[in-house]
Design a protein around this motif. Structure first.
Motif, PDB file in Angstrom:
ATOM      1  N   ASN A  48       0.944  -1.070   0.015  1.00 26.70           N
ATOM      2  CA  ASN A  48      -0.140   0.029   0.146  1.00 26.70           C
ATOM      3  C   ASN A  48       0.787   1.469  -0.119  1.00 26.70           C
ATOM      4  OD1 ASN A  48      -2.207  -1.801   0.470  1.00 26.70           O
ATOM      5  ND2 ASN A  48      -2.253  -1.581   2.405  1.00 26.70           N
ATOM      6  N   HIS A  49       1.945   1.024   0.614  1.00 29.57           N
ATOM      7  CA  HIS A  49       2.814   2.585   0.906  1.00 29.57           C
ATOM      8  C   HIS A  49       3.941   2.821   0.057  1.00 29.57           C
ATOM      9  CE1 HIS A  49       5.621   0.133   3.277  1.00 29.57           C
ATOM     10  NE2 HIS A  49       6.282   1.172   3.196  1.00 29.57           N
ATOM     11  N   CYS A  50       4.376   1.946  -0.613  1.00 30.10           N
ATOM     12  CA  CYS A  50       5.553   2.095  -1.471  1.00 30.10           C
ATOM     13  C   CYS A  50       5.387   2.917  -2.589  1.00 30.10           C
ATOM     14  CB  CYS A  50       5.923   0.767  -2.098  1.00 30.10           C
ATOM     15  SG  CYS A  50       7.348   0.650  -3.395  1.00 30.10           S
ATOM     16  N   PRO A  51       6.371   4.069  -2.747  1.00 25.24           N
ATOM     17  CA  PRO A  51       6.294   5.182  -3.803  1.00 25.24           C
ATOM     18  C   PRO A  51       6.339   4.578  -4.852  1.00 25.24           C
ATOM     19  CG  PRO A  51       8.031   5.557  -2.112  1.00 25.24           C
ATOM     20  CD  PRO A  51       7.437   4.279  -1.677  1.00 25.24           C
ATOM     21  N   PHE A  52       7.174   3.429  -5.197  1.00 27.80           N
ATOM     22  CA  PHE A  52       6.997   2.608  -6.694  1.00 27.80           C
ATOM     23  C   PHE A  52       5.777   2.186  -6.900  1.00 27.80           C
ATOM     24  CE2 PHE A  52      11.648   2.805  -4.796  1.00 27.80           C
ATOM     25  CZ  PHE A  52      12.175   3.349  -6.277  1.00 27.80           C
ATOM     26  N   VAL A  53       5.017   1.624  -6.000  1.00 26.96           N
ATOM     27  CA  VAL A  53       3.984   1.031  -6.339  1.00 26.96           C
ATOM     28  C   VAL A  53       2.868   2.120  -6.652  1.00 26.96           C
ATOM     29  CG1 VAL A  53       1.870  -0.286  -5.377  1.00 26.96           C
ATOM     30  CG2 VAL A  53       4.233  -1.112  -4.732  1.00 26.96           C
ATOM     31  N   ILE A  54       2.770   3.239  -5.805  1.00 26.93           N
ATOM     32  CA  ILE A  54       1.847   4.199  -5.981  1.00 26.93           C
ATOM     33  C   ILE A  54       2.026   5.001  -7.492  1.00 26.93           C
ATOM     34  CG2 ILE A  54       1.260   6.538  -5.060  1.00 26.93           C
ATOM     35  CD1 ILE A  54       1.955   5.347  -2.214  1.00 26.93           C
ATOM     36  N   HIS A  55       3.419   5.016  -7.652  1.00 29.23           N
ATOM     37  CA  HIS A  55       3.875   5.336  -8.881  1.00 29.23           C
ATOM     38  C   HIS A  55       3.206   4.744 -10.307  1.00 29.23           C
ATOM     39  CE1 HIS A  55       6.087   7.784 -12.166  1.00 29.23           C
ATOM     40  NE2 HIS A  55       6.493   6.229 -12.537  1.00 29.23           N
ATOM     41  N   VAL A  56       2.919   3.430 -10.108  1.00 33.15           N
ATOM     42  CA  VAL A  56       2.540   2.718 -11.272  1.00 33.15           C
ATOM     43  C   VAL A  56       1.122   2.007 -10.877  1.00 33.15           C
ATOM     44  CG1 VAL A  56       4.749   2.149 -12.010  1.00 33.15           C
ATOM     45  CG2 VAL A  56       3.595   0.552 -10.548  1.00 33.15           C
ATOM     46  N   VAL A  57       0.373   2.397  -9.897  1.00 34.59           N
ATOM     47  CA  VAL A  57      -0.788   1.564  -9.684  1.00 34.59           C
ATOM     48  C   VAL A  57      -1.847   1.579 -10.613  1.00 34.59           C
ATOM     49  CG1 VAL A  57      -1.825   3.277  -8.148  1.00 34.59           C
ATOM     50  CG2 VAL A  57      -2.300   0.749  -7.721  1.00 34.59           C
ATOM     51  N   GLU A  58      -1.927   2.858 -11.206  1.00 35.24           N
ATOM     52  CA  GLU A  58      -2.963   3.094 -12.345  1.00 35.24           C
ATOM     53  C   GLU A  58      -2.762   2.283 -13.486  1.00 35.24           C
ATOM     54  OE1 GLU A  58      -3.512   7.200 -13.285  1.00 35.24           O
ATOM     55  OE2 GLU A  58      -3.991   7.721 -11.008  1.00 35.24           O
ATOM     56  N   GLU A  59      -1.479   2.064 -13.959  1.00 32.41           N
ATOM     57  CA  GLU A  59      -1.264   1.335 -15.188  1.00 32.41           C
ATOM     58  C   GLU A  59      -1.274  -0.344 -14.903  1.00 32.41           C
ATOM     59  OE1 GLU A  59       0.140   0.039 -18.889  1.00 32.41           O
ATOM     60  OE2 GLU A  59      -0.697   1.991 -18.023  1.00 32.41           O
ATOM     61  N   ILE A  60      -0.926  -0.648 -13.378  1.00 38.00           N
ATOM     62  CA  ILE A  60      -1.007  -2.046 -13.057  1.00 38.00           C
ATOM     63  C   ILE A  60      -2.716  -2.289 -13.195  1.00 38.00           C
ATOM     64  CG2 ILE A  60      -1.268  -3.607 -11.124  1.00 38.00           C
ATOM     65  CD1 ILE A  60       1.264  -2.149 -10.000  1.00 38.00           C
ATOM     66  N   LEU A 135       7.114 -20.078 -15.719  1.00 36.77           N
ATOM     67  CA  LEU A 135       7.513 -18.518 -15.746  1.00 36.77           C
ATOM     68  C   LEU A 135       8.194 -18.114 -17.076  1.00 36.77           C
ATOM     69  CD1 LEU A 135       7.878 -16.058 -13.944  1.00 36.77           C
ATOM     70  CD2 LEU A 135      10.043 -16.586 -13.253  1.00 36.77           C
ATOM     71  N   ALA A 136       7.372 -17.095 -17.869  1.00 41.09           N
ATOM     72  CA  ALA A 136       7.818 -16.571 -18.870  1.00 41.09           C
ATOM     73  C   ALA A 136       8.344 -15.204 -18.960  1.00 41.09           C
ATOM     74  CB  ALA A 136       6.523 -16.456 -19.836  1.00 41.09           C
ATOM     75  N   TYR A 137       8.198 -14.456 -17.883  1.00 41.76           N
ATOM     76  CA  TYR A 137       8.743 -13.194 -17.660  1.00 41.76           C
ATOM     77  C   TYR A 137       8.747 -12.731 -16.076  1.00 41.76           C
ATOM     78  CZ  TYR A 137       9.104  -7.886 -17.907  1.00 41.76           C
ATOM     79  OH  TYR A 137       9.729  -6.895 -17.599  1.00 41.76           O
ATOM     80  N   ARG A 138       9.863 -12.101 -15.516  1.00 40.09           N
ATOM     81  CA  ARG A 138       9.895 -11.586 -14.291  1.00 40.09           C
ATOM     82  C   ARG A 138      10.717 -10.319 -14.448  1.00 40.09           C
ATOM     83  NH1 ARG A 138      14.339 -12.810 -16.335  1.00 40.09           N
ATOM     84  NH2 ARG A 138      15.806 -14.199 -15.712  1.00 40.09           N
ATOM     85  N   GLY A 139      10.234  -9.173 -14.033  1.00 35.01           N
ATOM     86  CA  GLY A 139      11.088  -7.858 -14.165  1.00 35.01           C
ATOM     87  C   GLY A 139      10.044  -6.831 -13.908  1.00 35.01           C
ATOM     88  N   GLN A 140      10.632  -5.907 -14.839  1.00 31.40           N
ATOM     89  CA  GLN A 140      10.067  -4.309 -14.721  1.00 31.40           C
ATOM     90  C   GLN A 140       8.578  -4.225 -15.355  1.00 31.40           C
ATOM     91  OE1 GLN A 140      12.638  -1.577 -15.592  1.00 31.40           O
ATOM     92  NE2 GLN A 140      12.517  -1.924 -17.973  1.00 31.40           N
ATOM     93  N   LEU A 141       8.023  -3.331 -14.911  1.00 32.59           N
ATOM     94  CA  LEU A 141       6.828  -2.553 -15.714  1.00 32.59           C
ATOM     95  C   LEU A 141       7.120  -2.027 -17.024  1.00 32.59           C
ATOM     96  CD1 LEU A 141       3.606  -2.165 -15.546  1.00 32.59           C
ATOM     97  CD2 LEU A 141       4.057  -0.157 -14.444  1.00 32.59           C
ATOM     98  N   ASP A 142       8.115  -1.319 -16.562  1.00 36.58           N
ATOM     99  CA  ASP A 142       8.640  -0.262 -17.708  1.00 36.58           C
ATOM    100  C   ASP A 142      10.034   0.630 -17.093  1.00 36.58           C
ATOM    101  OD1 ASP A 142       7.718   1.901 -16.622  1.00 36.58           O
ATOM    102  OD2 ASP A 142       5.935   2.075 -17.625  1.00 36.58           O
ATOM    103  N   ASP A 143      10.589   1.441 -18.044  1.00 36.84           N
ATOM    104  CA  ASP A 143      11.626   2.135 -17.481  1.00 36.84           C
ATOM    105  C   ASP A 143      11.352   3.312 -16.491  1.00 36.84           C
ATOM    106  OD1 ASP A 143      13.777   0.698 -18.598  1.00 36.84           O
ATOM    107  OD2 ASP A 143      13.418   1.838 -20.555  1.00 36.84           O
ATOM    108  N   SER A 144      10.077   3.574 -16.263  1.00 39.21           N
ATOM    109  CA  SER A 144       9.712   4.631 -15.263  1.00 39.21           C
ATOM    110  C   SER A 144       9.702   4.467 -13.873  1.00 39.21           C
ATOM    111  CB  SER A 144       8.000   5.121 -15.579  1.00 39.21           C
ATOM    112  OG  SER A 144       7.719   6.043 -14.783  1.00 39.21           O
ATOM    113  N   ARG A 145      10.226   5.534 -13.300  1.00 44.87           N
ATOM    114  CA  ARG A 145      10.487   5.417 -11.890  1.00 44.87           C
ATOM    115  C   ARG A 145      10.091   6.616 -11.294  1.00 44.87           C
ATOM    116  NH1 ARG A 145      11.329   1.026 -13.655  1.00 44.87           N
ATOM    117  NH2 ARG A 145      13.291  -0.041 -13.513  1.00 44.87           N
ATOM    118  N   SER A 153       4.375   3.447 -19.298  1.00 42.07           N
ATOM    119  CA  SER A 153       3.746   2.843 -20.398  1.00 42.07           C
ATOM    120  C   SER A 153       3.508   1.419 -20.103  1.00 42.07           C
ATOM    121  CB  SER A 153       4.725   2.979 -21.671  1.00 42.07           C
ATOM    122  OG  SER A 153       5.852   1.997 -21.300  1.00 42.07           O
ATOM    123  N   GLY A 154       3.851   0.841 -19.171  1.00 45.22           N
ATOM    124  CA  GLY A 154       3.908  -0.609 -18.880  1.00 45.22           C
ATOM    125  C   GLY A 154       4.399  -1.598 -19.981  1.00 45.22           C
ATOM    126  N   SER A 155       5.328  -1.055 -20.882  1.00 49.43           N
ATOM    127  CA  SER A 155       5.526  -1.626 -22.137  1.00 49.43           C
ATOM    128  C   SER A 155       6.339  -2.983 -21.976  1.00 49.43           C
ATOM    129  CB  SER A 155       6.504  -0.669 -22.883  1.00 49.43           C
ATOM    130  OG  SER A 155       7.698  -0.251 -22.210  1.00 49.43           O
TER     131      SER A 155
END
Length: 186
Positions: A48-60, A135-145, A153-155
């Motif tokens: 709930n509180h992580c700034p990285f999650v808050i940054h991308v939650v709408e794209e998630i 497991l086919a993918y593990r990693g980042q949403l995109d380059d945004s931080r 973008s979630g690219s």
């Protein structure tokens, strides 16, 4: 805010099973088998509180909404220690899910055994499994931080999901997610 990278679980790993309480319901638990989608399954470790999650939650949420109708199972899990981080309590997880219009389960990993089984280390941490639970993918949403000026973008994740759904080759050179470390119990 500390930046912790994903551990990058080996591609091809079979999805670890779980059975966890859904914070959006008083009496519902879900297993991986319950969540599994016809085309693949996305398991996200967030809080709930992580700034990285808050940054991308709408794209998630957009990704979940875009792909669930195409046969992707989606689940979010929080594994943080709520004694030392009460802002991640199940009650506040319910509020966070409601405020952000989650239409997928948001599960609480009280023992932290599921995070350990997935080798999750940060929030957000994304694990995409194919229709064979590999497991086919593990990693980042995109380059945004937070604060880096790159648009969300979630690219990276969207490209991997497209690969799973449409049976395309997924680039094995995947960038780790970066986020707040999971708050482990002492």
């Amino acid at each position: 805010m500390s930046e912790t990278p994903s551990n990058m679980l080996a591609l091809g790993t079979t999805a670890p099973e779980f059975y966890l309480k859904d914070t959006n319901s008083d009496d519902t638990n879900f297993s991986f088998a319950d969540i599994k989608g016809e085309k693949g399954t996305l398991v996200m470790f967030i809080c709930n509180h992580c700034p990285f999650v808050i940054h991308v939650v709408e794209e998630i949420v957009r990704i979940a909404n875009d792909y669930r109708v195409q046969g992707l199972g989606v689940v979010a899990i929080s594994s943080n220690d709520i004694v030392n981080f009460p802002q991640d309590s199940p009650k506040l997880m319910t509020e966070f899910a409601f405020e952000n219009s989650f239409e997928f389960p948001y599960l609480y990993d009280e023992t932290q055994q599921v995070a350990k089984a997935y080798n999750a280390t940060c929030t957000p941490d994304f694990f995409l499994f194919d229709n064979q639970n590999k497991l086919a993918y593990r990693g980042q949403l995109d380059d945004s931080r937070p604060g880096n000026g790159i648009s969300i973008s979630g690219s990276d994740l969207r490209g991997a999901i497209d690969g799973v759904i449409y049976n395309r080759i997924i680039n094995p050179n995947q960038k780790p997610s970066i986020g707040c470390n999971i708050k482990w119990k002492k």
